[in-house]
Design an enzyme around this catalytic site. Structure first.
Site, PDB file in Angstrom:
ATOM      1  N   ASN B 391       0.761  -1.216   0.117  1.00 50.00           N
ATOM      2  CA  ASN B 391       0.239   0.132  -0.002  1.00 50.00           C
ATOM      3  C   ASN B 391       0.879   1.332   0.081  1.00 50.00           C
ATOM      4  O   ASN B 391       1.174   2.028  -1.075  1.00 50.00           O
ATOM      5  CB  ASN B 391      -1.010   0.096   1.157  1.00 50.00           C
ATOM      6  CG  ASN B 391      -2.003   0.902   1.232  1.00 50.00           C
ATOM      7  OD1 ASN B 391      -2.006   1.891   0.317  1.00 50.00           O
ATOM      8  ND2 ASN B 391      -2.987   1.242   2.163  1.00 50.00           N
ATOM      9  N   ASP B 392       1.410   1.549   1.231  1.00 52.76           N
ATOM     10  CA  ASP B 392       2.171   2.943   1.195  1.00 52.76           C
ATOM     11  C   ASP B 392       3.303   2.981   0.392  1.00 52.76           C
ATOM     12  O   ASP B 392       3.760   3.876  -0.175  1.00 52.76           O
ATOM     13  CB  ASP B 392       2.912   2.992   2.692  1.00 52.76           C
ATOM     14  CG  ASP B 392       1.594   3.107   3.816  1.00 52.76           C
ATOM     15  OD1 ASP B 392       0.610   3.615   3.267  1.00 52.76           O
ATOM     16  OD2 ASP B 392       1.693   2.585   4.795  1.00 52.76           O
ATOM     17  N   VAL B 393       4.131   1.590   0.127  1.00 57.87           N
ATOM     18  CA  VAL B 393       5.088   1.733  -0.823  1.00 57.87           C
ATOM     19  C   VAL B 393       4.759   2.098  -2.560  1.00 57.87           C
ATOM     20  O   VAL B 393       5.668   2.069  -3.056  1.00 57.87           O
ATOM     21  CB  VAL B 393       5.884   0.597  -0.823  1.00 57.87           C
ATOM     22  CG1 VAL B 393       6.473   0.070   0.734  1.00 57.87           C
ATOM     23  CG2 VAL B 393       5.320  -0.846  -1.079  1.00 57.87           C
TER      24      VAL B 393
END
Lengths: 92, 469
Positions: B391-393
């Site tokens: 997600n964040d990456v």
């Protein structure tokens, strides 16, 4: 009287060697690297052996034995799991 | 003579440990490193045990046997549980250092006050603080990773938290200075135990505000502390081998911490005192645009028509234990002549290298695993970017959204691929609690469900359909 400065000397040089060697470790292997360095730093076991086995009062030796157990667990599980993981890295 | 053996053994073990780490520079030679490490360890332990000052052997034998009984099962945990195991081993390392430091101080206090020189007492205090804070801090980290019920997963924050934390550590350090200055005063024993208590408390307080996304960095920092506590023990025991091995461990933790911090565009202090993912309720981008859901059939077709597929795995793949299904998908696609690469973000997962180990377990050749910096230039040529539980990456907000906690973090450019397929367990935001606009992009198609089940369906579709749609 211990020569403390030589110990500090060893520490500084070992840190530089460590930085040099670790920097070149394959990025694929960071997880096994962590378990390997963890097993290696469990060399603290030699300190625990002295505390647990020398002619000290029983309580002290008991503390030493618990520390020895903790380090030994790291040595055994650290080396075994490192090898287990490394076995899985195949080129094809 | 027997003392000379110990010295020679220490030199030999040091050399073997350095070789052990050196051989980790390539997966081809890495297993040799384990052999070198074990050899060095056996030599060092043997040479210590035969020293004349070791007069009691029973407990040593017992503790070693107990270490095997606990250590062997710990080495057989599923690879998804490796972050917890690693945190637990840092806890054991810290505990050993803390206990030995305590024992050394008590021996000095009760039997041999002359041993408590300024240097040695300072080393003992450092060893005990580092050891016990690593112990409880790592236990907390292991508990969070294992999702133990009574340890909150989400970061716990309260007003004045940093003041409290720093205050506790400063108090421990101040008491430490007092003990160093007056190692044998009537109150020194109590002060020493207070230091132990404060270090134990500090370890807990330090980890409470830390969330899952920060775990790779935190584990690396704790690794460094565990190494440093071994160094301090080496100073206390006047043992150069311990100092060397601890320094190797400490520098390894340091390098990994720096790499992890860079991969998140954050500093150590920001990770430890920043409480990631708590309040950032920035503009909810996802509300403005809707998801587009894709069917398994449609997704399989997209994959079949691709030339280059880049798989971007994240913690979701680990949670779902989907790596073996991913391997089957890899087989299905490579069989059709499609190039499949895996883009690995340094902080994907819960510890450094987590994704690599999981994919290697599933027999995916390590030549297919590509680092973020190497894959990003190829992303515009990528036909399908398959995001599995990451997600964040892959959140493009990291590039420009200044208010976002992930602003400035280097990401895998999934959004630049021609098509994005994202497998996500639920419609909730990721661990950092941030919306991801990648999911609402025009060329993104979502597949909701457990990663293992979804990929299993994809594989079935590809195997059954055999490309004749």
């Amino acid at each position: 009287m211990t020569d403390y400065w030589s110990m500090v000397f060893v520490f500084v040089l070992a840190t530089f060697i460590g930085l040099g060697v670790i920097r070149r470790v394959s990025r694929l292997l960071y997880t096994p690297l962590m378990s390997l360095t963890n097993a290696i730093s469990a060399i603290a076991v030699v300190g625990s052996i002295v505390v647990a086995g020398a002619d000290y009062p029983t309580t002290i030796r008991l503390i030493g034995a618990v520390a020895l157990f903790a380090s030994m667990t790291n040595i055994v599980s650290g080396f075994l799991i490192t090898d287990r993981m490394l076995k899985m890295f195949k080129k094809q | 003579m027997i003392h000379a053996i110990a010295q020679a053994a220490a030199v030999l073990a040091t050399a073997l440990f350095i070789f052990s780490l050196h051989w980790m520079n390539d997966p081809k030679t890495a297993r040799r490193g384990v052999v070198a490490g074990v050899t060095g360890m056996v030599i060092a332990v043997g040479a210590t045990w035969i020293q004349p000052e070791i007069v009691h052997h029973g407990w040593i034998g017992l503790a070693i046997v107990a270490g095997f009984i606990v250590g062997v099962p710990l080495s057989l945990v599923p690879l998804t549980a490796v972050p917890q195991r690693t945190a637990l081993s840092h806890a054991f390392g810290g505990l050993a250092a803390g206990l030995v430091g305590t024992a050394e101080y008590v021996v000095g206090l009760t039997e041999n006050p002359a041993q408590l020189t300024t240097f040695r007492t300072s080393a003992i205090v450092a060893e005990v603080i580092l050891g016990f804070l690593t112990f409880t801090g790592s236990l907390m980290a292991a508990g969070k990773l294992q999702e133990v019920k009574w340890i909150p997963q989400r970061p716990v924050t309260y007003p004045g938290q940093n003041v409290v934390n720093i205050g506790v550590l400063a108090l421990a350090a101040a008491l430490g200075v007092l003990v160093v200055l007056h190692p044998t005063a009537a109150w020194s024993g109590q002060a020493f135990y207070a230091i132990v208590g404060l270090a134990v408390l500090f370890g807990v307080l330090l980890i409470i505000p830390i969330g899952g996304a920060d775990m790779p960095t935190v584990i690396s920092i704790l690794n460094s502390y565990a190494g440093l506590s071994a160094v301090a023990m080496g100073f206390v025991l006047d043992n150069k081998l311990l100092v060397t091995a601890g320094a190797l461990d400490g520098s390894s933790g340091l390098i990994l911490s720096i790499i992890m911090c860079r991969a998140m565009n954050r500093s150590f202090t920001n990770v430890l005192f920043g409480a990631f993912g708590t309040v950032q309720k920035t503009a909810a981008i996802a509300e403005q645009k809707a998801w587009k859901q894709e069917t398994v059939e449609g997704a399989a077709q997209l994959l079949e028509q691709a030339n280059l597929v880049v798989v971007i795995p994240g913690y979701g793949m680990a949670v779902a234990q989907a790596q073996h299904k991913v391997r089957e998908l890899y087989d299905q696609l490579t069989k059709r002549g499609i190039t499949v690469k895996f883009a690995i973000h340094p902080v994907a997962g819960r510890m450094p290298g987590h994704m690599n180990v999981l994919l290697a377990e599933a027999n995916i050749p390590y030549t297919a695993l590509v680092e973020m910096e190497e894959i990003n230039p190829d992303m515009p040529q990528c036909d399908v970017a398959l995001v599995i539980g990451a997600n964040d990456v892959v959140n493009p907000a990291a590039r420009y959204a200044k208010g976002s906690p992930i602003y400035g973090m280097p990401i895998i450019d999934a959004d630049k691929a021609k098509t994005v397929l994202a497998i996500k367990r639920s419609k909730n935001p990721g661990f950092a609690g941030i919306d991801n606009e990648l999911y609402v992009q025009d060329n993104t198609w979502m597949l909701f469900g457990d990663a293992k089940a979804v990929i299993g369906d994809l594989v079935k579709q590809l195997a059954g359909g055999s490309g004749l749609h």
